[in-house]
Write an enzyme that holds these catalytic residues in place. Sequence first.
Site, PDB file in Angstrom:
ATOM      1  N   HIS A 190      36.648  43.310  59.699  1.00 46.62           N
ATOM      2  CA  HIS A 190      37.607  44.333  59.257  1.00 46.62           C
ATOM      3  C   HIS A 190      38.539  44.766  60.383  1.00 46.62           C
ATOM      4  CE1 HIS A 190      39.209  48.098  57.714  1.00 46.62           C
ATOM      5  NE2 HIS A 190      38.838  48.627  58.853  1.00 46.62           N
ATOM      6  N   ARG A 333      49.129  37.431  41.150  1.00 44.86           N
ATOM      7  CA  ARG A 333      47.764  37.138  40.702  1.00 44.86           C
ATOM      8  C   ARG A 333      47.326  38.231  39.734  1.00 44.86           C
ATOM      9  NH1 ARG A 333      43.297  37.022  45.249  1.00 44.86           N
ATOM     10  NH2 ARG A 333      43.507  39.296  45.091  1.00 44.86           N
ATOM     11  N   CYS A 503      46.865  30.628  49.991  1.00 42.49           N
ATOM     12  CA  CYS A 503      47.046  32.050  50.290  1.00 42.49           C
ATOM     13  C   CYS A 503      45.852  32.659  51.015  1.00 42.49           C
ATOM     14  CB  CYS A 503      47.334  32.836  49.010  1.00 42.49           C
ATOM     15  SG  CYS A 503      46.069  32.673  47.744  1.00 42.49           S
TER      16      CYS A 503
END
Length: 572
Positions: A190, A333, A503
């Site tokens: 993260h 998407r 992607c």
Amino acid sequence: MAKELKGIAASDGIAIAKAYLLVEPDLSYEKTEVTDVESEVKRFESALEVSRTELSTIREKAAKDLGEDKAQIFDAHLLVLNDPELTGPIEESIKNAKTNAETALQETTDMFIGMFESMDNEYMRERAADIKDVRKRVLSHLLGVTIPNPALIDEEVVVVAADLTPSDTAQLNRKFVKGFVTDIGGRTSHSAIMARSLEIPAVVGTKEVTASVAKNDIVIIDGLEGNVIIHPTEEQIAHYEKIKSDFALQQAEWEKLKNEKTVSKDGVHVELAANIGTPNDLEGVISNGGEAVGLYRTEFLYMGRDNFPTEEEQFEAYKAVVSGMDGKSVVVRTLDIGGDKTLPYLELPEEMNPFLGFRAIRLCFANEELFRTQLRALLRASVYGNLKIMFPMIATVNEFRQARDILLDEKAKLKAAGTEVSDSIELGIMIEIPAAAVLADQFAKEVDFFSIGTNDLIQYTMAADRMNERVSYLYQPYNPSILRLVKMVIDASHKEGKWTGMCGEMAGDQTAVPLLLGLGLDEFSMSASSILKSRSLIKRLDQSEMVKLAEEALNKSTAEEVVELVEKYTAE
């Protein structure tokens, strides 16, 4: 005396400044018996309320500075604070055991954390991390202890920490925080991803930086090579100032490519696109010379709220992105909820492994009106630009047909009602399940394009959770098995006159770009900040030579051999 540490280069750049230690506060307490349990429960509820207010403020700042997609981590934290299945047992513990709130909080959350950490899937382990982060915040308010607040930094520093929580990273002010270095973490952790969003240098996984640095020590962070130098000599400072200056010049050179097409040395054009989460992210796409939006994650429109977005709300968001790209391609998407992404107002079943369960297109089929609402909004927005739609988590051809038929049904209804809809919308699928990659030749006869989601494709192919340190060594983007699947998908699309994009994180990886160019990838979609660097690299590459590189790579046995091969080719 100078001390050098080696870590993982997580975000490009050089930072030289004094250290700001983000250390854990002392949250020790004594277990005590209480006589006025109602007052103790109120004290606990007061700490919860203050924590909610703080987290809401942090979330707003993160959404503004980092984008809605990065801010959604705090929705998970707020869910924890508002979860009666967690707060209820804490209050019951105070009442029944007549114990102080600190002890009830610690003991109850320990039970939940232990349960989640023992589970095998990433989603459940992330819930344990969320509970730890929230517990620290609530405990600090119970004890009256101030948690270090990075938002209060008002001088140029590099942040040194064991790790950075989402709360920490979201509060970093780029004006003053010139970089950060941590003991733990990897390139896909993260804190590393957030550093790249903030565009500040970062090195993670040094193992011992917090034990080696004192407050105000001068520290050099080399986010290009993963080096950290504590108490550098004048010569070392001068050396890295030169590297920093050279890198700034390099960035200025990349900036000159902003309005150029991405064309290889031998004249092959590929498209460099950006991944976005909200209309606000368009500014970064345009300023970095993005040729398209290769992935618009629509789920972030559903997050940070108490109910589903209306068709009109969705229409306005999609219209803003499609029209904002001024005729350039926008690949949207459809809703990808489930796995690690939840909504507070949508009840999902408890599953042993939600990443292999009820998520994305599977959830949409089971909640068809929810799916139809999104498709109507997208169809209405299609007339404002170049919209393409792709469906996530597709495993079978029948799933694609079902999704397509629902879309065509909504399109027919809109037209019958007199609503204008584009007749040139391309429909594609995400390739993230190995079954879809293996059957790409059949899919290619029916879809208009593929977009390879490498983050999940690698995990599913290697059966390795990239966030699980015990098996993270198997998360290998350069494993020949992954490259063969990518090649299979690209070849299948080209045979039918279709195109393939990517992607996942791999699309913007500078080691992967030469390979992907050689494999024939048509579109590279990445974080906006990686576009100009990737364009510069591709312009220096001869695609015909990269084809030879890719052919050699496909015949290697290990990921290490592939990386060594790429380094050899690009060094020549």
